[in-house]
Design a protein around this motif. Structure first.
Motif, PDB file in Angstrom:
ATOM      1  N   LEU A 103       1.004  -1.078  -0.208  1.00  0.00           N
ATOM      2  CA  LEU A 103       0.061   0.045  -0.082  1.00  0.00           C
ATOM      3  C   LEU A 103       0.917   1.224   0.085  1.00  0.00           C
ATOM      4  N   ARG A 178      -3.001   9.914   7.546  1.00  0.00           N
ATOM      5  CA  ARG A 178      -4.923   9.973   7.576  1.00  0.00           C
ATOM      6  C   ARG A 178      -5.250  10.592   6.232  1.00  0.00           C
ATOM      7  N   LEU A 181      -3.322   8.171   2.878  1.00  0.00           N
ATOM      8  CA  LEU A 181      -3.619   6.992   2.966  1.00  0.00           C
ATOM      9  C   LEU A 181      -4.802   6.651   3.904  1.00  0.00           C
ATOM     10  N   PRO A 182      -5.848   7.180   3.751  1.00  0.00           N
ATOM     11  CA  PRO A 182      -7.261   6.995   4.400  1.00  0.00           C
ATOM     12  C   PRO A 182      -7.765   5.678   4.650  1.00  0.00           C
ATOM     13  N   PRO A 183      -7.493   4.680   3.942  1.00  0.00           N
ATOM     14  CA  PRO A 183      -7.997   3.425   3.989  1.00  0.00           C
ATOM     15  C   PRO A 183      -7.055   2.779   5.252  1.00  0.00           C
ATOM     16  N   LEU A 184      -5.889   3.236   5.155  1.00  0.00           N
ATOM     17  CA  LEU A 184      -4.962   2.670   6.404  1.00  0.00           C
ATOM     18  C   LEU A 184      -5.183   3.322   7.566  1.00  0.00           C
ATOM     19  N   ALA A 186      -8.268   4.513   8.249  1.00  0.00           N
ATOM     20  CA  ALA A 186      -9.407   3.685   8.866  1.00  0.00           C
ATOM     21  C   ALA A 186      -9.482   2.370   9.440  1.00  0.00           C
ATOM     22  N   ALA A 187      -8.412   1.714   9.038  1.00  0.00           N
ATOM     23  CA  ALA A 187      -8.296   0.089   9.395  1.00  0.00           C
ATOM     24  C   ALA A 187      -7.434   0.467  10.806  1.00  0.00           C
ATOM     25  N   ASN A 190     -10.072   1.559  13.038  1.00  0.00           N
ATOM     26  CA  ASN A 190     -11.012   0.264  13.468  1.00  0.00           C
ATOM     27  C   ASN A 190     -10.538  -0.773  14.291  1.00  0.00           C
ATOM     28  N   ALA A 202      -6.545  -2.764   4.547  1.00  0.00           N
ATOM     29  CA  ALA A 202      -6.474  -1.497   3.400  1.00  0.00           C
ATOM     30  C   ALA A 202      -6.260  -1.815   1.932  1.00  0.00           C
ATOM     31  N   PRO A 204      -6.536  -2.692  -1.602  1.00  0.00           N
ATOM     32  CA  PRO A 204      -7.692  -2.521  -2.708  1.00  0.00           C
ATOM     33  C   PRO A 204      -7.924  -4.181  -2.987  1.00  0.00           C
TER      34      PRO A 204
END
Length: 453
Positions: A103, A178, A181-184, A186-187, A190, A202, A204
């Motif tokens: 990523l 943030r 790499l917003p998906p990272l 978010a993970a 979470n 994260a 795809p």
């Protein structure tokens, strides 16, 4: 309505085009730009008698905005995709395959880094899930701090930095997790127990969609179509110098009174224009730093034995002046048909603008020497062209998302004013298209025109 769009880059041109589609033929649209040409940091020049993009030359293919816009404008036949070759990374004086399954260069397993990093770093990656991870949901740190702490400095400098350098002309030290790499993020928010787990979550899903897309005739084809279809009046070589409240709307110097304004200018310019009308937003945007860069495009004899790869990225700390090479005639099948080998060399990183002052001859010589080093072959260009980009790329630093949220919150209270640009929610062309579309929708909605979405 009379509407001013300040800034004639891709964000501003999309905003003008969308406003025309939403408001119809009676809207009086004026696009103001400080440069003598439209397009901002998208620019199609000429090399060896053919068009060549000297700014961005690709867009992320998995985002829908650019292909959809090309179809809408009747330019679908201009859409091209790469040959599918992967880039190399130059590190330790050796060319390595760019690691897969990462990523933005951050690995999801140790094996993908084999050969690029040493044995101690491989072991550190492999055992990372066994070490406790401390992460506060909603927090933000720079990418280097996170990656170096969990996987080691070599991963940050040899795998992550080359990719971030291509996107932002920055490094893992200047870019926040943030925003970039917003998906990272978010993970991690979470509850991922490790960085390895967060990267895995994260990544795809597998897809047959090409990672990148391009435009056969260069971005100029898109810029021209947007300008024509917008039906706007264009005032070039004229910067917007002041924004103030008017009797029934706004006053933009030097063009005068308007009903609404879209500011599609770089963050530093937008900050100056907002100073008197949105001081909080102005202060936030003034804090966004920018990086400069230079592109040197080389035309080489067609039989030049370039590697069968799309490009060569340069790791941090290497004794080269260039930061990356795009082997354009390898990467793009339509360019391979031209009968000449094409290469783009990129220079410049955040915090060092000295490259802007180098003479063209010195830049070309550096590009030739460094390309010869990383390919191991003689480089003898038949012609070359140099393009400088002063402050062209915003740095998505730690806290960028909060900064933009604060700025947009104040702007949202001001009727008839919208902002667009690469400093907001993504530096790529698709994000700029989305930004210009959102700005136009805000202005149209304020005028009582229903918009989709």
């Amino acid at each position: 309505m009379r509407i001013a769009v300040v800034g004639g880059g891709i964000s501003g041109l999309v905003a003008a085009y969308r406003l025309r589609m939403l408001l119809g033929s009676h809207a009086d649209l004026v696009v103001l730009d400080r440069a003598e040409r439209l397009g901002g940091i998208l620019y199609t020049g000429e090399l060896a008698g053919e068009p060549v993009d000297l700014g961005a030359e690709a867009f992320v293919g998995r985002r829908p905005e650019v292909p959809a816009l090309l179809r809408e404008l009747g330019l679908e036949s201009q859409l091209v995709t790469p040959a599918g070759l992967r880039p190399l990374v130059w590190s330790g004086g050796v060319a390595h395959p760019l690691p897969e399954g990462t990523l933005m260069g951050i690995p999801s397993n140790a094996e993908s880094m084999r050969g690029l990093v040493d044995a101690a770093t491989l072991a550190r990656i492999a055992t990372e899930p066994d070490r406790p991870l401390s992460w506060t949901p909603g927090s933000d740190i720079d990418v280097h701090h996170l990656v170096a702490d969990r996987f080691g400095t070599q991963v940050a400098e040899r795998s992550v930095d080359p990719l971030l350098g291509g996107v932002y002309a920055g490094s893992s030290r200047s870019i926040g997790v943030r925003a970039a790499l917003p998906p990272l993020a978010a993970a991690l928010d979470n509850g991922a127990a490790s960085l390895t787990e967060a990267v895995g979550a994260a990544l795809p899903p597998p897809s047959d969609t090409p990672v990148f897309g391009g435009i056969r005739a260069g971005y100029q084809a898109l810029l021209d179509a947007l300008a024509e279809r917008s039906g706007a009046g264009f005032v070039t070589a004229t910067p917007g110098t002041r924004l103030s409240r008017g009797i029934r709307g706004w006053v933009v110097d030097p063009i005068g009174a308007v009903d609404a304004v879209v500011l599609a200018t770089p963050a530093p310019v937008t900050a100056r224009l907002l100073t008197a009308v949105a001081p909080v937003a102005a202060a936030e945007l003034a804090g966004i730093e920018v990086a400069s860069s230079v592109v040197v495009a080389l035309a080489l004899p067609s039989d030049t034995a370039l590697p069968q790869h799309s490009g060569i990225l340069v790791a941090t700390g290497e004794p080269l002046r260039a930061k990356a090479f795009t082997l354009s005639s390898r990467k793009w099948p339509h360019l391979a048909q031209r009968g000449t080998a094409l290469v783009r060399a990129s220079f410049g990183k955040f915090g060092d603008d000295s490259v802007l002052s180098w003479p063209d001859t010195e830049l070309v010589a550096a590009a030739v020497a460094d390309l010869a080093t990383v390919t191991g072959i003689a480089i003898e260009p038949t012609t070359a062209v140099v393009q400088r980009w002063h402050g062209g790329l915003a740095q998505y630093a730690t806290g960028h998302c909060a900064r933009i949220a604060a700025a947009e919150a104040e702007i949202a209270t001001l009727d008839g004013l919208a902002v667009a640009g690469a400093y907001l929610h993504g530096v790529g062309v698709p994000a700029c298209v989305a930004s210009g579309t959102a700005a136009a929708s805000r202005i149209a909605a304020g005028a009582g025109v229903p918009t989709a979405g």
